[in-house]
Design a protein around this motif. Sequence first.
Motif, mmCIF file in Angstrom:
data_model
loop_
_atom_site.group_PDB
_atom_site.id
_atom_site.type_symbol
_atom_site.label_atom_id
_atom_site.label_comp_id
_atom_site.label_asym_id
_atom_site.label_seq_id
_atom_site.Cartn_x
_atom_site.Cartn_y
_atom_site.Cartn_z
ATOM 1 N N UNK A 27 52.505 93.352 -13.380
ATOM 2 C CA UNK A 27 52.035 93.902 -14.649
ATOM 3 C C UNK A 27 50.792 93.168 -15.135
ATOM 4 N N UNK A 28 50.793 91.859 -14.977
ATOM 5 C CA UNK A 28 49.647 91.060 -15.385
ATOM 6 C C UNK A 28 48.409 91.424 -14.564
ATOM 7 N N UNK A 29 48.573 91.563 -13.265
ATOM 8 C CA UNK A 29 47.447 91.946 -12.399
ATOM 9 C C UNK A 29 46.932 93.323 -12.788
ATOM 10 N N UNK A 30 47.835 94.252 -13.048
ATOM 11 C CA UNK A 30 47.431 95.602 -13.446
ATOM 12 C C UNK A 30 46.650 95.560 -14.758
ATOM 13 N N UNK A 31 47.161 94.815 -15.717
ATOM 14 C CA UNK A 31 46.492 94.708 -17.012
ATOM 15 C C UNK A 31 45.115 94.072 -16.858
ATOM 16 N N UNK A 32 45.048 92.995 -16.067
ATOM 17 C CA UNK A 32 43.780 92.312 -15.846
ATOM 18 C C UNK A 32 42.776 93.246 -15.173
ATOM 19 N N UNK A 33 43.233 93.986 -14.185
ATOM 20 C CA UNK A 33 42.356 94.923 -13.480
ATOM 21 C C UNK A 33 41.809 95.970 -14.437
ATOM 22 N N UNK A 58 33.957 86.342 -14.016
ATOM 23 C CA UNK A 58 34.103 85.732 -15.338
ATOM 24 C C UNK A 58 35.264 86.349 -16.114
ATOM 25 N N UNK A 59 35.401 87.655 -16.032
ATOM 26 C CA UNK A 59 36.474 88.343 -16.739
ATOM 27 C C UNK A 59 37.842 87.877 -16.241
ATOM 28 N N UNK A 60 38.002 87.815 -14.942
ATOM 29 C CA UNK A 60 39.278 87.379 -14.363
ATOM 30 C C UNK A 60 39.572 85.932 -14.758
ATOM 31 N N UNK A 61 38.579 85.078 -14.686
ATOM 32 C CA UNK A 61 38.787 83.677 -15.061
ATOM 33 C C UNK A 61 39.173 83.540 -16.524
ATOM 34 N N UNK A 62 38.508 84.289 -17.421
ATOM 35 C CA UNK A 62 38.851 84.238 -18.844
ATOM 36 C C UNK A 62 40.245 84.813 -19.093
ATOM 37 N N UNK A 63 40.591 85.861 -18.365
ATOM 38 C CA UNK A 63 41.908 86.464 -18.510
ATOM 39 C C UNK A 63 42.991 85.471 -18.104
ATOM 40 N N UNK A 64 42.784 84.793 -16.996
ATOM 41 C CA UNK A 64 43.749 83.794 -16.525
ATOM 42 C C UNK A 64 43.827 82.635 -17.513
ATOM 43 N N UNK A 66 43.161 82.637 -20.707
ATOM 44 C CA UNK A 66 43.815 83.104 -21.929
ATOM 45 C C UNK A 66 45.314 83.247 -21.727
ATOM 46 N N UNK A 67 45.709 83.820 -20.610
ATOM 47 C CA UNK A 67 47.139 83.981 -20.318
ATOM 48 C C UNK A 67 47.827 82.622 -20.236
ATOM 49 N N UNK A 68 47.189 81.670 -19.584
ATOM 50 C CA UNK A 68 47.761 80.327 -19.466
ATOM 51 C C UNK A 68 47.857 79.654 -20.828
ATOM 52 N N UNK A 69 46.841 79.825 -21.650
ATOM 53 C CA UNK A 69 46.856 79.262 -22.994
ATOM 54 C C UNK A 69 48.023 79.830 -23.803
ATOM 55 N N UNK A 70 48.213 81.129 -23.732
ATOM 56 C CA UNK A 70 49.295 81.778 -24.478
ATOM 57 C C UNK A 70 50.649 81.277 -23.987
ATOM 58 N N UNK A 71 50.826 81.196 -22.674
ATOM 59 C CA UNK A 71 52.090 80.700 -22.130
ATOM 60 C C UNK A 71 52.369 79.269 -22.578
ATOM 61 N N UNK A 72 51.358 78.416 -22.517
ATOM 62 C CA UNK A 72 51.528 77.025 -22.961
ATOM 63 C C UNK A 72 51.885 76.967 -24.442
#
Length: 90
Positions: A27-33, A58-64, A66-72
Amino acid sequence: MDGQGAATDPQLQQFIEIESQKQRFQQLVHQMTEVCWEKCMDKPGPKLDSRTEVCFVNCVERFIDTSQFILNRLEQTQRSRGSFSETMTD
């Protein structure tokens, strides 16, 4: 087998957890794509130009990030709530 056997089987629980993690990852990959495609792809062509490729990276890196920040942040919130409820029961 009784009705509780499946619910308490550690192998089954582990399998379900692994499959749930796979589903969340997909789901995360789909959303990021979807997000990065909308942001970076002006007009589809036979190959990516360098500007579009940089945008995707850049988009993928920012998405990752952001996702990591939210999880933390969620983990920190859960820990602080856990320690708060422990002090309330003492």
